[in-house]
Design a protein around this motif. Structure first.
Motif, mmCIF file in Angstrom:
data_model
loop_
_atom_site.group_PDB
_atom_site.id
_atom_site.type_symbol
_atom_site.label_atom_id
_atom_site.label_comp_id
_atom_site.label_asym_id
_atom_site.label_seq_id
_atom_site.Cartn_x
_atom_site.Cartn_y
_atom_site.Cartn_z
ATOM 1 N N MET A 1 -12.152 8.094 -10.602
ATOM 2 C CA MET A 1 -13.240 8.138 -9.756
ATOM 3 C C MET A 1 -13.859 9.491 -9.225
ATOM 4 O O MET A 1 -14.807 9.672 -9.193
ATOM 5 N N THR A 2 -12.834 10.290 -9.096
ATOM 6 C CA THR A 2 -13.147 11.631 -8.693
ATOM 7 C C THR A 2 -13.844 12.557 -9.628
ATOM 8 O O THR A 2 -14.973 12.957 -9.527
ATOM 9 N N LEU A 3 -13.423 12.294 -11.099
ATOM 10 C CA LEU A 3 -14.237 12.715 -11.972
ATOM 11 C C LEU A 3 -15.488 12.425 -12.182
ATOM 12 O O LEU A 3 -16.647 13.118 -12.555
ATOM 13 N N MET A 4 -15.626 11.161 -11.985
ATOM 14 C CA MET A 4 -16.994 10.386 -12.117
ATOM 15 C C MET A 4 -17.970 11.214 -10.995
ATOM 16 O O MET A 4 -19.125 11.356 -11.385
ATOM 17 N N TYR A 5 -17.260 11.015 -9.898
ATOM 18 C CA TYR A 5 -18.167 11.771 -8.885
ATOM 19 C C TYR A 5 -18.617 13.103 -9.163
ATOM 20 O O TYR A 5 -19.676 13.438 -8.810
ATOM 21 N N TRP A 6 -17.980 13.981 -9.733
ATOM 22 C CA TRP A 6 -18.214 15.342 -10.090
ATOM 23 C C TRP A 6 -18.963 15.296 -11.200
ATOM 24 O O TRP A 6 -20.081 16.037 -11.178
ATOM 25 N N TYR B 1 -22.463 12.786 -10.430
ATOM 26 C CA TYR B 1 -22.685 12.944 -9.020
ATOM 27 C C TYR B 1 -23.461 11.649 -8.750
ATOM 28 O O TYR B 1 -24.403 11.764 -7.823
ATOM 29 N N ARG B 2 -22.751 10.756 -8.770
ATOM 30 C CA ARG B 2 -23.232 9.423 -8.346
ATOM 31 C C ARG B 2 -22.868 9.158 -6.830
ATOM 32 O O ARG B 2 -21.847 9.913 -6.408
ATOM 33 N N THR B 3 -23.569 8.558 -6.062
ATOM 34 C CA THR B 3 -23.362 8.207 -4.565
ATOM 35 C C THR B 3 -22.053 7.533 -4.454
ATOM 36 O O THR B 3 -21.650 6.688 -5.358
ATOM 37 N N ILE C 1 -11.739 10.836 -2.729
ATOM 38 C CA ILE C 1 -12.206 12.065 -3.472
ATOM 39 C C ILE C 1 -11.771 13.242 -2.674
ATOM 40 O O ILE C 1 -11.342 14.152 -3.333
ATOM 41 N N ARG C 2 -11.753 13.223 -1.413
ATOM 42 C CA ARG C 2 -11.013 14.341 -0.510
ATOM 43 C C ARG C 2 -9.638 14.551 -0.796
ATOM 44 O O ARG C 2 -9.169 15.716 -0.964
ATOM 45 N N LYS C 3 -8.786 13.429 -0.797
ATOM 46 C CA LYS C 3 -7.528 13.796 -1.046
ATOM 47 C C LYS C 3 -7.140 14.256 -2.373
ATOM 48 O O LYS C 3 -6.229 14.957 -2.786
#
Length: 145
Positions: free
Chosen positions: A53-58, A61-63, A82-84
């Motif tokens: 999930m974190t890699l997907m966000y990075w 850059y999906r919301t 993501i923060r953790k």
């Protein structure tokens, strides 16, 4: 999407999807599992899914809203996760970008181009007084008889 569905992909497809090599992902997963530990209520997502999930966000850059809908969790859960995961990876000091001194020591020659973008006055046509007509309203007073 979860880790179980993508772990069978070829290495090239895995890198295209996650942005990291499979070996790097496995190392990151071990760091996250060690760094986050187990406490409190068991999470809905596995540590591998949290890392994905974190890699997907990075990478995309999906919301956080869209990621939450993909994983079936709340937006707040995505934000906390993501923060953790980021904090655990930074604390490990295994995943870092090169420092400023390493970048400055390179023999790369930079070419600089300066562009003057200062404001310039624009000539505009002058308006003549004859071109504009102003309708004058006359104030009329009604007299009472």
């Amino acid at each position: 999407m979860n880790y179980e569905t993508i772990k069978h992909l070829k290495d090239t497809d895995f890198k295209r999807l996650t942005g990291v090599q499979r070996t790097t992902f496995d190392l990151m997963r071990k760091v996250v599992e060690k760094g986050l530990g187990t406490f409190g209520r068991p999470p809905k997502l596995s540590r591998a899914d949290q890392l994905l999930m974190t890699l997907m966000y990075w990478r995309e850059y999906r919301t956080e809203f869209h990621i939450a809908q993909s994983y079936g969790v709340s937006e707040a859960t995505v934000c906390r996760t993501i923060r953790k995961v980021e904090d655990a990876l930074v604390r490990s000091k295994k995943f870092r970008l090169p420092g400023k001194k390493a970048l400055q020591a390179s023999d790369t020659v930079f070419e600089v181009v300066l562009v003057d973008v200062s404001e310039q006055p624009v000539e505009r046509p002058k308006k003549a007084k004859n071109d504009t007509t102003v309708a004058k309203r006359s104030a009329t007073l009604k007299k009472r008889r």
